[in-house]
Design a protein around this motif. Sequence first.
Motif, PDB file in Angstrom:
ATOM      1  N   ILE A 389      15.161  68.803  85.297  1.00  0.00           N
ATOM      2  CA  ILE A 389      14.187  67.920  85.931  1.00  0.00           C
ATOM      3  C   ILE A 389      14.905  66.924  86.820  1.00  0.00           C
ATOM      4  CG2 ILE A 389      14.179  66.138  84.132  1.00  0.00           C
ATOM      5  CD1 ILE A 389      11.090  66.127  84.381  1.00  0.00           C
ATOM      6  N   SER A 390      14.216  66.454  87.855  1.00  0.00           N
ATOM      7  CA  SER A 390      14.823  65.498  88.793  1.00  0.00           C
ATOM      8  C   SER A 390      14.478  64.056  88.453  1.00  0.00           C
ATOM      9  CB  SER A 390      14.370  65.817  90.227  1.00  0.00           C
ATOM     10  OG  SER A 390      12.952  65.780  90.326  1.00  0.00           O
ATOM     11  N   ASP A 391      13.579  63.841  87.505  1.00  0.00           N
ATOM     12  CA  ASP A 391      13.159  62.496  87.105  1.00  0.00           C
ATOM     13  C   ASP A 391      14.316  61.792  86.397  1.00  0.00           C
ATOM     14  OD1 ASP A 391      12.021  60.231  85.844  1.00  0.00           O
ATOM     15  OD2 ASP A 391      10.056  61.176  85.865  1.00  0.00           O
ATOM     16  N   SER A 392      14.764  60.666  86.948  1.00  0.00           N
ATOM     17  CA  SER A 392      15.922  59.968  86.386  1.00  0.00           C
ATOM     18  C   SER A 392      15.626  59.367  85.010  1.00  0.00           C
ATOM     19  CB  SER A 392      16.377  58.855  87.339  1.00  0.00           C
ATOM     20  OG  SER A 392      15.326  57.920  87.564  1.00  0.00           O
ATOM     21  N   LYS A 393      14.379  58.922  84.790  1.00  0.00           N
ATOM     22  CA  LYS A 393      14.030  58.347  83.483  1.00  0.00           C
ATOM     23  C   LYS A 393      14.118  59.406  82.381  1.00  0.00           C
ATOM     24  CE  LYS A 393      11.004  54.630  85.097  1.00  0.00           C
ATOM     25  NZ  LYS A 393       9.641  54.016  85.005  1.00  0.00           N
ATOM     26  N   VAL A 394      13.616  60.594  82.671  1.00  0.00           N
ATOM     27  CA  VAL A 394      13.693  61.671  81.684  1.00  0.00           C
ATOM     28  C   VAL A 394      15.155  62.059  81.444  1.00  0.00           C
ATOM     29  CG1 VAL A 394      13.037  64.048  81.161  1.00  0.00           C
ATOM     30  CG2 VAL A 394      11.406  62.526  82.286  1.00  0.00           C
ATOM     31  N   ALA A 395      15.935  62.137  82.522  1.00  0.00           N
ATOM     32  CA  ALA A 395      17.347  62.491  82.387  1.00  0.00           C
ATOM     33  C   ALA A 395      18.093  61.454  81.536  1.00  0.00           C
ATOM     34  CB  ALA A 395      17.992  62.615  83.764  1.00  0.00           C
ATOM     35  N   GLU A 396      17.760  60.161  81.711  1.00  0.00           N
ATOM     36  CA  GLU A 396      18.379  59.125  80.891  1.00  0.00           C
ATOM     37  C   GLU A 396      17.956  59.250  79.427  1.00  0.00           C
ATOM     38  OE1 GLU A 396      17.380  55.383  82.589  1.00  0.00           O
ATOM     39  OE2 GLU A 396      18.491  55.731  84.464  1.00  0.00           O
ATOM     40  N   GLU A 400      20.335  59.866  76.076  1.00  0.00           N
ATOM     41  CA  GLU A 400      20.304  59.087  74.845  1.00  0.00           C
ATOM     42  C   GLU A 400      20.120  59.976  73.608  1.00  0.00           C
ATOM     43  OE1 GLU A 400      17.319  56.129  75.207  1.00  0.00           O
ATOM     44  OE2 GLU A 400      18.306  55.052  76.857  1.00  0.00           O
ATOM     45  N   LEU A 401      19.429  61.117  73.786  1.00  0.00           N
ATOM     46  CA  LEU A 401      19.201  62.016  72.658  1.00  0.00           C
ATOM     47  C   LEU A 401      20.344  63.010  72.438  1.00  0.00           C
ATOM     48  CD1 LEU A 401      15.408  62.914  73.137  1.00  0.00           C
ATOM     49  CD2 LEU A 401      16.406  61.412  71.405  1.00  0.00           C
ATOM     50  N   CYS A 402      21.291  63.069  73.378  1.00  0.00           N
ATOM     51  CA  CYS A 402      22.364  64.058  73.284  1.00  0.00           C
ATOM     52  C   CYS A 402      23.200  63.942  72.003  1.00  0.00           C
ATOM     53  CB  CYS A 402      23.270  63.970  74.512  1.00  0.00           C
ATOM     54  SG  CYS A 402      22.670  64.974  75.901  1.00  0.00           S
ATOM     55  N   PRO A 403      23.510  62.743  71.492  1.00  0.00           N
ATOM     56  CA  PRO A 403      24.235  62.694  70.209  1.00  0.00           C
ATOM     57  C   PRO A 403      23.483  63.375  69.073  1.00  0.00           C
ATOM     58  CG  PRO A 403      24.372  60.584  71.316  1.00  0.00           C
ATOM     59  CD  PRO A 403      23.404  61.400  72.102  1.00  0.00           C
ATOM     60  N   PHE A 404      22.155  63.220  69.036  1.00  0.00           N
ATOM     61  CA  PHE A 404      21.354  63.889  68.018  1.00  0.00           C
ATOM     62  C   PHE A 404      21.361  65.402  68.241  1.00  0.00           C
ATOM     63  CE2 PHE A 404      19.783  59.605  68.549  1.00  0.00           C
ATOM     64  CZ  PHE A 404      19.597  59.162  67.253  1.00  0.00           C
ATOM     65  N   PHE A 452       7.855  56.096  62.825  1.00  0.00           N
ATOM     66  CA  PHE A 452       6.621  55.342  62.974  1.00  0.00           C
ATOM     67  C   PHE A 452       6.682  53.976  62.295  1.00  0.00           C
ATOM     68  CE2 PHE A 452       5.380  59.823  63.356  1.00  0.00           C
ATOM     69  CZ  PHE A 452       4.707  59.794  64.572  1.00  0.00           C
ATOM     70  N   VAL A 453       7.206  53.903  61.084  1.00  0.00           N
ATOM     71  CA  VAL A 453       7.246  52.630  60.354  1.00  0.00           C
ATOM     72  C   VAL A 453       8.333  51.716  60.911  1.00  0.00           C
ATOM     73  CG1 VAL A 453       7.573  51.546  58.090  1.00  0.00           C
ATOM     74  CG2 VAL A 453       6.345  53.738  58.270  1.00  0.00           C
ATOM     75  N   PHE A 454       9.539  52.249  61.098  1.00  0.00           N
ATOM     76  CA  PHE A 454      10.654  51.457  61.631  1.00  0.00           C
ATOM     77  C   PHE A 454      10.724  51.513  63.162  1.00  0.00           C
ATOM     78  CE2 PHE A 454      11.844  52.171  57.249  1.00  0.00           C
ATOM     79  CZ  PHE A 454      12.380  50.948  56.870  1.00  0.00           C
ATOM     80  N   ASN A 455       9.761  52.163  63.775  1.00  0.00           N
ATOM     81  CA  ASN A 455       9.614  52.194  65.238  1.00  0.00           C
ATOM     82  C   ASN A 455      10.870  52.707  65.949  1.00  0.00           C
ATOM     83  OD1 ASN A 455       7.938  51.827  67.485  1.00  0.00           O
ATOM     84  ND2 ASN A 455       8.841  49.828  67.953  1.00  0.00           N
ATOM     85  N   MET A 456      11.543  53.678  65.349  1.00  0.00           N
ATOM     86  CA  MET A 456      12.702  54.285  66.008  1.00  0.00           C
ATOM     87  C   MET A 456      12.284  55.409  66.946  1.00  0.00           C
ATOM     88  SD  MET A 456      15.422  54.396  62.826  1.00  0.00           S
ATOM     89  CE  MET A 456      16.661  55.256  63.815  1.00  0.00           C
ATOM     90  N   GLN A 457      10.975  55.682  67.005  1.00  0.00           N
ATOM     91  CA  GLN A 457      10.416  56.675  67.919  1.00  0.00           C
ATOM     92  C   GLN A 457      11.045  58.054  67.702  1.00  0.00           C
ATOM     93  OE1 GLN A 457       7.717  55.774  70.109  1.00  0.00           O
ATOM     94  NE2 GLN A 457       7.802  54.034  68.711  1.00  0.00           N
ATOM     95  N   ALA A 458      11.335  58.769  68.791  1.00  0.00           N
ATOM     96  CA  ALA A 458      11.829  60.142  68.678  1.00  0.00           C
ATOM     97  C   ALA A 458      13.172  60.211  67.953  1.00  0.00           C
ATOM     98  CB  ALA A 458      11.950  60.768  70.067  1.00  0.00           C
ATOM     99  N   LYS A 459      13.989  59.174  68.145  1.00  0.00           N
ATOM    100  CA  LYS A 459      15.291  59.149  67.468  1.00  0.00           C
ATOM    101  C   LYS A 459      15.117  59.096  65.949  1.00  0.00           C
ATOM    102  CE  LYS A 459      17.645  56.781  71.289  1.00  0.00           C
ATOM    103  NZ  LYS A 459      18.367  55.550  71.698  1.00  0.00           N
ATOM    104  N   GLY A 460      14.132  58.349  65.492  1.00  0.00           N
ATOM    105  CA  GLY A 460      13.891  58.243  64.061  1.00  0.00           C
ATOM    106  C   GLY A 460      13.396  59.553  63.470  1.00  0.00           C
ATOM    107  N   ILE A 461      12.445  60.205  64.174  1.00  0.00           N
ATOM    108  CA  ILE A 461      11.936  61.489  63.689  1.00  0.00           C
ATOM    109  C   ILE A 461      13.069  62.512  63.625  1.00  0.00           C
ATOM    110  CG2 ILE A 461      10.381  63.399  64.212  1.00  0.00           C
ATOM    111  CD1 ILE A 461       8.496  61.389  65.515  1.00  0.00           C
ATOM    112  N   TRP A 462      13.878  62.550  64.667  1.00  0.00           N
ATOM    113  CA  TRP A 462      14.970  63.512  64.717  1.00  0.00           C
ATOM    114  C   TRP A 462      16.030  63.207  63.662  1.00  0.00           C
ATOM    115  CZ3 TRP A 462      16.919  65.496  70.122  1.00  0.00           C
ATOM    116  CH2 TRP A 462      17.532  66.735  69.952  1.00  0.00           C
ATOM    117  N   THR A 463      16.279  61.917  63.408  1.00  0.00           N
ATOM    118  CA  THR A 463      17.258  61.539  62.376  1.00  0.00           C
ATOM    119  C   THR A 463      16.835  62.059  61.011  1.00  0.00           C
ATOM    120  OG1 THR A 463      17.906  59.535  63.582  1.00  0.00           O
ATOM    121  CG2 THR A 463      18.415  59.612  61.220  1.00  0.00           C
TER     122      THR A 463
END
Length: 508
Positions: A389-396, A400-404, A452-463
């Motif tokens: 994708i060319s969208d810079s926000k999505v690429a960023e 951020e998710l690459c370590p996971f 959802f509870v600790f508001n870590m968003q996608a990172k929390g679900i993936w963790t």
Amino acid sequence: MDMSTETAEISTLRQPLVDQTNSERKPPRDNGSLESVLTDSSLPSRRRLYLGACIEMKLLFRLALPAIFVYLLNSGMNISTRIFAGHLGSQELAAASIGNSCFNLVYGLMLGMGSAVETLCGQAYGAHRYEMLGIYLQRATIVLALVGLPMTVLYTFSYPILILLGEPETVSHMASLYIGGLIPQIFAFAINFTAQKFLQAQSVVTPSAYISGAALLLQILLTWTIINVMGLGLMGIAYVLTISWGFIVMSQTLYIITSPTFRHTWTGLSWRSLHGLWSFFKLSAGSAVMICLEMWYSQILVLLTGLLDDHALSLDSLSICMSISAISFMVSVGFNAAVSVRTSNELGAEHPKSAMFSSWMATFVSFVISLVEALALMASRDYVGYIFISDSKVAEAVSELCPFLAITILLNGIQPVLSGVAVGCGWQTFVAYVNIGCYYVVGIPVGCVLGFVFNMQAKGIWTGMIGGTLMQTLILLYVTYRTDWDTEVKKARTRLDIWEDKKDPLLN
């Protein structure tokens, strides 16, 4: 020892494996070349390890590389349908995506149930009881076809089901028509996966790769013709996909029936295949649960991400990460197929040291490959998103998710291989319980709390879900480490001996 002497030594040990490819001779009994190296007390331990690794690596890659190619090609068939549907319109793309996603249910079910024949055929082939392979092939096909009958009812009523799930009416109607065109695939899967495992148990993998490659080319050519010349649209795409799977089934069936390579393992249709269907179904059910729980785990991650606050950005970045993970996962699935064949063959041949050595060698090789993949990903984390994708926000967000993603790739380098060991040994039911506990009792609930509870968003679900996968991997590592391979050999022998007494096989 000089190089020429070393080469001659390994060649001598491998000679029976070369002779085995001669289709004009009855498959000879394995003289235990790997087992003889591992048990040769006259050789230093490091020398035994080196020679054993040389033999095992050749066998492992000869199985794994074509298997990886087959799985990539089969995935390419579904990807190509989405590409063609996307050129028809956004609604057609949505309908094809929903249809293919829904059909993953029966795909995972049939693939999982097909792994039961992989266990039994592999052990029977290792024990040189060749006539049993054809019986197991027929029995598995019957069981999978019977299971496919209720699936046809489910997909026949896919429209009201999709409406109940909240899908738009227009897309649901188109998707239900698309799914209706795929219904014959249910029975194509029943034949294909059992035939594929029948071939893999005999270390015959390359023909399946050629057949899958030809099917993909056929599908692309026919789909282009049907859309651009005949104008059949979305239904034409579904019909061509069904025809392509039919081509795979017919080609594999003709190859098994006509090739002299299988004249000792395929002796024709037999009434004996109707015996012990319930016992076979129980092992198949355990296999299906094991595979389905693993396939649905990543899908649930995507569904949960759709419930987050900034779900659009999260879904876009996560879908890119899942695409990368899926490509990497194909490598591990290839080693999964290879190690299940190697383990079951060696257990059937009563070679406990070879079975253990094959298990750990495959795990080590797959882990090294996944480590290289993870390091390459981290080195390019700031750029990999722009491939999709060319969208810079999505690429960023992808960066951020690459370590996971890197941790997931590392775990996927180990866990599928250990699942392959489980299939080779017949531990499917045990692994199914492990998957339920680790994935659905620990991984998903912890992910929901963090996300959802600790508001870590996608990172929390993936963790949380990484935690479930890590727990499962550690359990399988411990079980494999603690395995008494001599006992596993006895269990394999018991299964085959009971069959010769014309009773139901002892599958658990």
